[in-house]
Design an enzyme around this catalytic site. Structure first.
Site, PDB file in Angstrom:
ATOM      1  N   PHE C 121       0.978  -1.233  -0.051  1.00 15.09           N
ATOM      2  CA  PHE C 121      -0.110  -0.067   0.160  1.00 15.09           C
ATOM      3  C   PHE C 121       0.843   1.226  -0.030  1.00 15.09           C
ATOM      4  O   PHE C 121       2.018   1.035   0.465  1.00 15.09           O
ATOM      5  CB  PHE C 121      -0.897   0.010   1.163  1.00 15.09           C
ATOM      6  N   GLN C 234      -8.126  14.083   4.434  1.00 15.99           N
ATOM      7  CA  GLN C 234      -7.621  13.342   3.308  1.00 15.99           C
ATOM      8  C   GLN C 234      -8.405  13.107   2.496  1.00 15.99           C
ATOM      9  O   GLN C 234      -9.413  12.830   2.385  1.00 15.99           O
ATOM     10  CB  GLN C 234      -7.150  11.939   4.126  1.00 15.99           C
ATOM     11  N   HIS C 236      -8.612  11.083  -0.705  1.00 14.57           N
ATOM     12  CA  HIS C 236      -8.242  10.159  -1.363  1.00 14.57           C
ATOM     13  C   HIS C 236      -8.063  10.320  -2.742  1.00 14.57           C
ATOM     14  O   HIS C 236      -9.189  10.769  -3.328  1.00 14.57           O
ATOM     15  CB  HIS C 236      -9.040   8.860  -0.950  1.00 14.57           C
ATOM     16  N   LEU C 250     -15.299   5.080  -3.282  1.00 10.43           N
ATOM     17  CA  LEU C 250     -13.840   4.819  -3.124  1.00 10.43           C
ATOM     18  C   LEU C 250     -13.534   3.626  -4.041  1.00 10.43           C
ATOM     19  O   LEU C 250     -14.204   2.806  -4.537  1.00 10.43           O
ATOM     20  CB  LEU C 250     -13.493   4.310  -1.656  1.00 10.43           C
ATOM     21  N   GLU C 253      -7.099   1.568  -2.903  1.00 13.90           N
ATOM     22  CA  GLU C 253      -5.508   1.961  -3.260  1.00 13.90           C
ATOM     23  C   GLU C 253      -4.918   0.381  -3.644  1.00 13.90           C
ATOM     24  O   GLU C 253      -3.944   0.339  -4.238  1.00 13.90           O
ATOM     25  CB  GLU C 253      -5.005   2.285  -1.889  1.00 13.90           C
ATOM     26  N   ARG C 308      -0.754   9.551   0.052  1.00 14.72           N
ATOM     27  CA  ARG C 308      -2.034   9.931  -0.654  1.00 14.72           C
ATOM     28  C   ARG C 308      -2.457  11.430  -1.130  1.00 14.72           C
ATOM     29  O   ARG C 308      -2.869  11.624  -2.002  1.00 14.72           O
ATOM     30  CB  ARG C 308      -3.508   9.601   0.227  1.00 14.72           C
ATOM     31  N   HIS C 374     -11.972  11.748   2.232  1.00 15.14           N
ATOM     32  CA  HIS C 374     -12.107  10.166   2.629  1.00 15.14           C
ATOM     33  C   HIS C 374     -12.061  10.256   4.135  1.00 15.14           C
ATOM     34  O   HIS C 374     -12.600   9.523   4.731  1.00 15.14           O
ATOM     35  CB  HIS C 374     -11.002   9.749   1.918  1.00 15.14           C
ATOM     36  N   ARG C 409      -2.792  10.552   6.605  1.00 13.60           N
ATOM     37  CA  ARG C 409      -2.749   9.181   7.187  1.00 13.60           C
ATOM     38  C   ARG C 409      -2.291   7.953   5.804  1.00 13.60           C
ATOM     39  O   ARG C 409      -2.799   8.335   4.871  1.00 13.60           O
ATOM     40  CB  ARG C 409      -4.429   8.537   7.565  1.00 13.60           C
TER      41      ARG C 409
HETATM   42  C1  LIG Z   1     -14.804   3.530   1.334  1.00 17.44           C
HETATM   43  C2  LIG Z   1     -13.556   3.468   2.542  1.00 17.44           C
HETATM   44  C3  LIG Z   1     -12.498   2.665   2.458  1.00 17.44           C
HETATM   45  C4  LIG Z   1     -11.583   2.466   3.249  1.00 17.44           C
HETATM   46  N1  LIG Z   1     -10.540   1.949   3.207  1.00 17.44           N
HETATM   47  C5  LIG Z   1      -9.731   1.406   4.177  1.00 17.44           C
HETATM   48  C6  LIG Z   1      -8.827   0.604   4.366  1.00 17.44           C
HETATM   49  O1  LIG Z   1      -8.579  -0.131   3.288  1.00 17.44           O
HETATM   50  N2  LIG Z   1      -7.730   0.487   5.305  1.00 17.44           N
HETATM   51  C7  LIG Z   1      -7.885   1.539   6.415  1.00 17.44           C
HETATM   52  O2  LIG Z   1      -7.141   1.375   7.287  1.00 17.44           O
HETATM   53  N3  LIG Z   1      -8.926   2.439   6.267  1.00 17.44           N
HETATM   54  C8  LIG Z   1      -9.806   2.450   5.251  1.00 17.44           C
HETATM   55  N4  LIG Z   1     -10.813   3.519   5.349  1.00 17.44           N
HETATM   56  C9  LIG Z   1     -10.954   4.184   6.410  1.00 17.44           C
HETATM   57  C10 LIG Z   1     -11.565   3.460   7.911  1.00 17.44           C
HETATM   58  O3  LIG Z   1     -12.404   2.408   7.268  1.00 17.44           O
HETATM   59  C11 LIG Z   1     -12.344   4.384   8.798  1.00 17.44           C
HETATM   60  O4  LIG Z   1     -11.566   5.312   9.052  1.00 17.44           O
HETATM   61  C12 LIG Z   1     -12.818   3.663   9.859  1.00 17.44           C
HETATM   62  O5  LIG Z   1     -13.338   2.580   9.538  1.00 17.44           O
HETATM   63  C13 LIG Z   1     -13.347   4.552  10.926  1.00 17.44           C
HETATM   64  O6  LIG Z   1     -13.887   3.584  11.988  1.00 17.44           O
HETATM   65  P1  LIG Z   1     -14.348   3.958  13.164  1.00 17.44           P
HETATM   66  O7  LIG Z   1     -14.643   3.068  14.158  1.00 17.44           O
HETATM   67  O8  LIG Z   1     -13.726   5.301  13.802  1.00 17.44           O
HETATM   68  O9  LIG Z   1     -16.045   4.822  12.832  1.00 17.44           O
HETATM   69  P2  LIG Z   1     -16.964   4.195  11.948  1.00 17.44           P
HETATM   70  O10 LIG Z   1     -16.786   2.977  11.370  1.00 17.44           O
HETATM   71  O11 LIG Z   1     -17.115   5.234  11.057  1.00 17.44           O
HETATM   72  O12 LIG Z   1     -18.229   4.085  12.628  1.00 17.44           O
HETATM   73  C14 LIG Z   1     -19.057   5.285  13.394  1.00 17.44           C
HETATM   74  C15 LIG Z   1     -19.991   5.016  14.254  1.00 17.44           C
HETATM   75  O13 LIG Z   1     -20.294   5.697  15.099  1.00 17.44           O
HETATM   76  C16 LIG Z   1     -21.938   5.742  14.991  1.00 17.44           C
HETATM   77  N5  LIG Z   1     -22.052   7.210  15.378  1.00 17.44           N
HETATM   78  C17 LIG Z   1     -21.777   8.336  14.548  1.00 17.44           C
HETATM   79  N6  LIG Z   1     -22.259   9.384  15.210  1.00 17.44           N
HETATM   80  C18 LIG Z   1     -23.165   9.094  16.232  1.00 17.44           C
HETATM   81  C19 LIG Z   1     -24.088   9.702  16.953  1.00 17.44           C
HETATM   82  N7  LIG Z   1     -24.336  10.873  17.035  1.00 17.44           N
HETATM   83  N8  LIG Z   1     -24.770   8.909  17.914  1.00 17.44           N
HETATM   84  C20 LIG Z   1     -24.743   7.585  17.693  1.00 17.44           C
HETATM   85  N9  LIG Z   1     -23.620   6.996  17.074  1.00 17.44           N
HETATM   86  C21 LIG Z   1     -23.200   7.429  15.989  1.00 17.44           C
HETATM   87  C22 LIG Z   1     -22.040   5.463  13.787  1.00 17.44           C
HETATM   88  O14 LIG Z   1     -23.481   4.922  13.587  1.00 17.44           O
HETATM   89  C23 LIG Z   1     -21.092   4.388  13.571  1.00 17.44           C
HETATM   90  O15 LIG Z   1     -21.722   3.175  14.352  1.00 17.44           O
HETATM   91  C24 LIG Z   1     -11.494   3.443   4.329  1.00 17.44           C
HETATM   92  C25 LIG Z   1     -13.063   4.542   4.575  1.00 17.44           C
HETATM   93  C26 LIG Z   1     -13.818   4.297   3.557  1.00 17.44           C
HETATM   94  C27 LIG Z   1     -14.932   5.162   3.582  1.00 17.44           C
END
Ligand SMILES: Cc1cc2nc3c(=O)[nH]c(=O)nc-3n(C[C@H](O)[C@H](O)[C@H](O)COP(=O)(O)OP(=O)(O)OC[C@H]3O[C@@H](n4cnc5c(N)ncnc54)[C@H](O)[C@@H]3O)c2cc1C
Ligand code: SF4
Ligand code: SF4
Ligand code: FES
Ligand code: FES
Lengths: 250, 255, 594
Positions: C121, C234, C236, C250, C253, C308, C374, C409
């Site tokens: 990556f 970021q 992407h 998306l 990568e 990125r 992203h 990142r």
């Molecule tokens: C398309 C895509 C591809 C990606 N690919 C990669 C990758 O290959 N490798 C990598 O390392 N990262 C990748 N990322 C980044 C990574 O997926 C995210 O940064 C990460 O999943 C965020 O996880 P999190 O647990 O912080 O929050 P999230 O998974 O975003 O979860 C947020 C949670 O909070 C809850 N929530 C939000 N606001 C509230 C509220 N007000 N009240 C109650 N609940 C709330 C939501 O319901 C959800 O359950 C990617 C991101 C995307 C969008």
């Protein structure tokens, strides 16, 4: 821009279909049209979605009577001018508009057996050959859209069976546990009576609709049924077990 | 869950706009025709001949015709229970007749008429679990049918030759073999029941066999219909030849 | 005040993505009564969409890899602005967290000898990303979800937290509403963990779902927590650009990691023209050399896999210079370099996504791609060891927390961040909560006031929430996007003020049952605050670095390289200050001297 004729279920169980005309552009999917409808004519239209790319399994609905993901149904698949009926999943209690109460699935999830893996190798790694996990990875593709649960006649037409039938999505999960190369659960843990495997009459609707293309019937349900025969209905196997012992471990 | 049903009924039986009834009706009709034909033929109604020259109808293969059976008894009865049971409990045929005849469901997302449903959990459908035992018998039939096909190249008294009937019987043996090899129970037995393919050389071999069976299994429906048609056609052809309705084109002179 | 449904917990986790689930599992295992709240159904959080993989220096493919190399890559990718201690803990603990996922059921792709396979990556020195085809996030969230449901915690799905509550200066709970019924629900808790993910929905072109409205960032600010690095967003480099309705979705990568290259409209591999001096030493400068790297990883790597921010800016420049594709992107080509089977096996969901959504067969022709908002590098300022914020009892982990990734990142470092710091947050919050003998109190008055306020969008105004949202997204995309200038950002601040004023007259249709228009109106408040924080921080950082590029201050500035921009919410609005970075110990500094 062409107009789409939409017939969308509005309201709760006392609701009705409402007709809408919505403009759409090339390349749009049904979910885009529903969103445009929401932003311009029906601000309170309830619809679930997250990824818009067929990855999260939130936007399930019945379009022209077929359970599908709204975000993966392109407008080009309809004849121009055709009325497009967008209805909520019918197997689950309706909340409002296109949103249903799918909590039953989460209750079933709690009854699933947990994996119990054997200890790792001395260097801390667990070794598994790719050829052993190929079919497992197919099961892990499930995005929990519950479209297969919705289409399955065992509960769609006979909701009383919900108490004794886990449904195709969870047969996929049971197959995942059952076939895991390192899992130590007894074989019966995944094929016992509780999950209602024999309510399935392998009519294959779940496989037909699965947006992830998981061969639910051929690769999960039928192999589980066969494993179940091993455990419960095969007198020859039972005799072998009696004589030579064993059978608890997979 | 009463709520869900209410809503469902209000929606009507189905909202599908395609011709969802076409497949179950067509397959159901096709199957019915075969069942009627094979019953008539199997009980040998009218005592038509089922042997012609080197050909024996696959309904009667292998021919068991002991002297103690009564006049009306058809030797096919010794044979037919096996393929009948095999097909009746076959996962594909189950799917087909549950859809076409039990309407359970006729097509996906189309309401079914039955009030209660217990699937294959109760008698008689629980007997479907016996499928693998019919498979064991069906496996024995494969060499028997190939033997019959081979025999069809050997005209007693004349020797080696070939006729349209021989080709039909070879095709039939092949199709039945492919149908049997694609059996889901066989798939389980050769390798599907394992959790570790990579563990030993033997399990690696079984994985390869599983892969092969899987290839046939993916087209199980197609093999099921092709072999069904081929058995029926073989029987019909041989009877027509045997009763002089048509003549077999072949290399022999006495037949 | 009407009786309000109330639940008491030791630890309340807000968010059920990778970070929230991992935190809840740990809090529960530490012995805390744990509640978990999420806005969507369980298993639908953003994490499910992650594709490429999870970074962990396990050394399964290159035994040369170790935590020091991973640490160094992370810091350099973040342009040295990262919290060094977080980056260190992350690099050290990620392998154990990945193995733990495997123990709980995750089935990563395998090496020949049966260990976890790792892929290349951008910005990672060695092939380091454990993955499952291109659906790693799904594997991760499902594994955590299936593990969590057996760990005895209460899960509240489709419940949105609207405010954090405090007792004096420490946290005492959260006020939320059921999206289904519109009813309010009060959580009283000794400790709260924010794991609410990102804020991409502030921008018009984004890979984020409707959930990415920056709620956690806003909730923390309103509760008085310090935010850092908010200017770093970021973009992407590879989002879909066509058809319009999928713009922003998306393209992993992993496409480039597995051999895909970027080309402009005339077929030139333009990335060779954009190699920054910081990475010149290890980046190939001819096509032949870059191609050799795919076969032999000791060669210098292709510039297609630069971090990125570099790639996004390069694409932006190409398109601006008129060398873009008809739909305003550039080409990403893997078809001419890899066999159709290879592509379908390694990138099944990309194949699927382009086939179904754009009618493009990526095994036969190139994809059209362009930058998409992203990931938020910035977020709540936390303590590296415990994930504690500056508000006692409030913890933050995952995308909502700041510091770990500095100004940019690296791909794959988020999924590992989620589990490393999710676990730490869960443990620390549980321990803090178990140390408190009584529940802190909540203010009845505040609850009554909020309960009334959230119903305001129903009475009499004229603004459509969807229109307000669109306008905010356009303003941010245009004026606080990939390339920024002071004057545009001042204009954006004006628009944000105006939108906030208009939000006061927002009108929603229908009733409080499952009403997305109403939910959006409530989320708008968060988005406006977050947009303002991003913009104010971006105005403050008068240099270009990582995910923050200023046309009026091109290039990095050594002084800004020593500070974080801190945003703090006070009675007078959002205040911005600079704070010195924590100092790295000498033995770690040595890693950068080669
Ligand atoms: C398309 C895509 C591809 C990606 N690919 C990669 C990758 O290959 N490798 C990598 O390392 N990262 C990748 N990322 C980044 C990574 O997926 C995210 O940064 C990460 O999943 C965020 O996880 P999190 O647990 O912080 O929050 P999230 O998974 O975003 O979860 C947020 C949670 O909070 C809850 N929530 C939000 N606001 C509230 C509220 N007000 N009240 C109650 N609940 C709330 C939501 O319901 C959800 O359950 C990617 C991101 C995307 C969008
Ligand atoms: S094959 Fe079985 S599980 Fe699948 S839809 Fe049909 S009855 Fe339901
Ligand atoms: S098995 Fe397929 S249809 Fe069923 S929930 Fe999973 S992805 Fe959806
Ligand atoms: S929105 Fe995620 S599957 Fe449709
Ligand atoms: S499944 Fe059809 S023959 Fe066994």
């Amino acid at each position: 821009m062409p107009n789409a004729h939409l017939k969308v279920w509005r309201g709760d169980t006392g609701g009705a279909y409402v007709d809408y005309d919505v403009e759409y552009e090339e390349g749009m999917v049904v979910l885009d049209v529903v969103h445009r409808l929401q932003a311009t004519q029906a601000g309170d239209l309830a619809v679930r979605w997250n990824c818009k790319a067929g990855k999260c399994g939130s936007c399930s609905a019945e379009i022209n009577g077929k359970p599908v993901l709204q975000c993966m149904t392109r407008m080009e698949t309809f004849i121009p001018g055709e009325t497009i009926t967008v209805a909520p999943l019918k197997t689950f209690p309706l909340i409002r508009d296109l949103v249903t109460d799918v909590s039953w699935n989460y209750r079933v999830a709690e009854t699933m057996p947990e994996l119990k893996l054997s200890a790792p190798d001395a260097d801390g790694h667990r070794r598994m050959a790719q050829i052993d996990i190929d079919r497992e990875q197919e099961f892990r593709k499930c995005i929990e859209c519950y479209i297969c649960q919705d289409v399955c006649h065992v509960i769609r037409d006979h909701p009383e069976n919900m108490e004794k039938f886990a449904g195709p999505r969870f047969f996929v999960q049971l197959a995942n546990v059952s076939m895991h190369p390192l899992d130590q659960n007894p074989a019966k843990a995944t094929v016992s009576h509780g999950f209602g495997l024999d309510y399935c009459n392998i009519t294959k609707c779940c496989t037909d609709v699965c947006p992830e293309g998981i061969h639910i019937t051929d690769n999960a349900i039928i192999p589980l049924k066969e494993r179940r025969v091993d455990e419960y209905y095969d007198p020859v196997k039972a005799l072998v077990r009696k004589v030579f012992g064993g059978g608890d471990k997979k | 869950m009463a709520q869900a049903t209410e809503v469902q009924q209000r929606y009507g039986k189905t909202q599908r706009t395609d011709r969802w009834w076409l497949e179950p009706v067509a397959l159901g009709a096709g199957f019915l025709i075969f069942v009627i034909y094979s019953t008539v033929s199997g009980f040998n109604v009218g005592n038509w001949h089922y042997e012609a020259g080197p050909y024996l109808s696959p309904f009667f293969e292998p021919l068991i015709n002991p002297s103690w059976t009564p006049e009306w008894f058809s030797p096919a009865i010794f044979i037919l229970w096996a393929p009948l049971g095999f097909r009746a409990t076959c996962y594909y045929y189950r799917r087909m007749y549950y859809r076409s005849f039990f309407m359970s469901p006729m097509a996906c997302a189309v309401s079914e008429p039955a009030k209660y449903y217990t699937g294959e959990s109760k008698f008689p459908f629980i007997l479907m679990n016996s499928h693998r035992f019919f498979l064991y018998v069906a496996l024995l039939f494969i060499p028997v049918l190939w033997y019959g096909a081979a025999k069809s190249f050997w005209m007693p008294g004349e020797g080696l030759g070939i006729g349209v009937g021989s080709i039909i019987l070879v095709a039939n043996a092949f199709l039945l073999m492919m149908f049997t090899i694609g059996c889901n129970s066989l798939r389980h037995i050769v390798g599907g029941g394992l959790n570790c393919f990579s563990c030993t050389n033997f399990t690696r071999t079984r994985r390869k066999m599983w892969d092969l069976v899987t290839v046939a299994n993916e087209r199980h429906k197609a093999w099921a219909w092709a072999s069904l048609v081929s058995v029926g056609v073989s029987d019909l052809y041989i009877r027509l030849v045997a009763n002089g309705a048509i003549t077999d084109i072949n290399t022999w002179t006495t037949f | 005040m009407a009786e309000i449904e109330t639940h008491d917990y030791d630890v309340l986790v807000i968010g059920a993505g990778g970070a929230g689930l991992r935190a809840a599992v740990e809090a529960s295992a530490t012995g805390a009564r744990t509640g978990l709240v999420c806005k969507s159904l369980l298993g639908k959080a953003h994490t499910v969409m992650a594709e490429g993989g999870i970074a962990a220096a396990m050394g399964n493919v290159y035994s040369e890899d170790n935590w020091q190399v991973h640490f160094r890559d992370t810091m350099r990718g973040g342009k040295m602005l990262n919290n060094w201690r977080m980056a260190q803990l992350h690099a050290q603990e990620a392998p154990a967290r990945v193995m733990e996922l495997e123990e709980w059921g995750a089935l990563f792709d395998r090496t020949e000898d049966g260990r976890i396979l790792q892929r290349d990556f951008g910005g990672h020195r060695y092939a380091r990303l454990a993955h499952v085809g291109d659906r790693t996030g799904l594997e991760m969230i499902r594994t955590l979800q299936q593990h969590a449901v057996h760990r005895g915690m209460d899960v509240y799905q489709e419940v949105t937290v609207n405010r954090l509550l405090k007792d004096g200066d420490r946290i005492s709970g959260a006020l939320a509403y059921y999206r289904e019924s519109g009813r309010m629900v009060l959580f009283r808790a000794k400790a709260v963990i924010l794991a609410t993910g990102g804020l991409g929905k502030v921008f018009a072109i984004t890979s984020n779902s409707w959930e990415g409205t920056g709620d956690g960032h806003s909730l923390a600010m309103q509760a008085g927590a310090d935010m850092i690095d908010m200017e770093f967003v970021q973009f992407h480099p590879t989002g879909m650009v066509w058809p319009p309705s999928v713009r922003g979705i998306l393209v992993t990568e992993g496409v480039r990691g597995d051999g895909g290259t970027l080309k402009n409209a005339s077929g030139e591999r333009f990335m060779f023209n954009y190699i920054p001096s910081m990475f010149a030493a290890e980046t190939a400068d001819t096509e032949a050399e870059a191609d050799a790297w795919y076969e032999d990883r000791t060669k210098r790597r292709t510039p297609d896999l630069l971090p990125r921010d570099e790639v996004a800016r390069a694409i932006n420049s190409e398109v601006k210079a008129g060398r873009g594709t008809p739909h305003g992107g550039v080409y990403l080509d893997i078809a001419s370099r890899r066999s159709s089977e290879y592509i379908k096996r390694r990138l099944p969901s990309m194949y699927h996504q382009f086939m179904q959504l754009a009618g493009v067969d990526i095994t036969a022709g190139p994809m059209e791609v362009g930058p998409t908002a992203h990931y938020a590098m910035g977020g709540v300022k936390v303590d590296a060891e415990t994930a504690a914020t500056t508000v006692p009892g409030l913890y933050a982990a995952g995308e909502v927390a700041g510091g770990m990734h500095g100004s940019n990142r690296l791909g794959g470092n988020s999924l590992s961040d989620l589990v490393v710091f999710g676990r730490r947050a869960g443990e620390a919050a549980a321990q803090y909560a178990l140390g408190l003998s009584t529940l802190p109190s909540v203010s009845e008055g505040e609850i009554a006031e909020r309960s009334a306020a959230i119903l305001k969008p129903f009475d009499g105004g004229k603004e459509n929430p969807y229109t307000l949202h669109r306008e905010l997204q356009d303003a941010m995309q245009e004026e606080v996007g990939i390339i920024r200038t002071n004057s545009e950002m001042q204009s954006a601040l004006g628009k944000i003020d105006n939108l906030r004023e208009r939000l006061g007259h927002v009108q929603v249709e229908g009733n409080i049952q499952y009403n997305p228009g109403w939910h959006l109106a409530l989320d708008m408040e968060h988005m406006l605050l977050v947009a303002e924080a991003i913009t104010r921080a971006a105005v403050e950082r008068k240099e270009s670095r990582g995910g923050h590029t200023r046309d009026d201050f091109p290039g990095p500035n050594a002084d800004f390289g020593k500070v974080n921009v801190v945003v703090r919410h006070t009675a007078g609005g959002l205040g911005v200050t600079q704070e010195p970075l924590p100092q790295m110990p000498d033995e770690l500094k040595k890693l950068f001297e080669e």
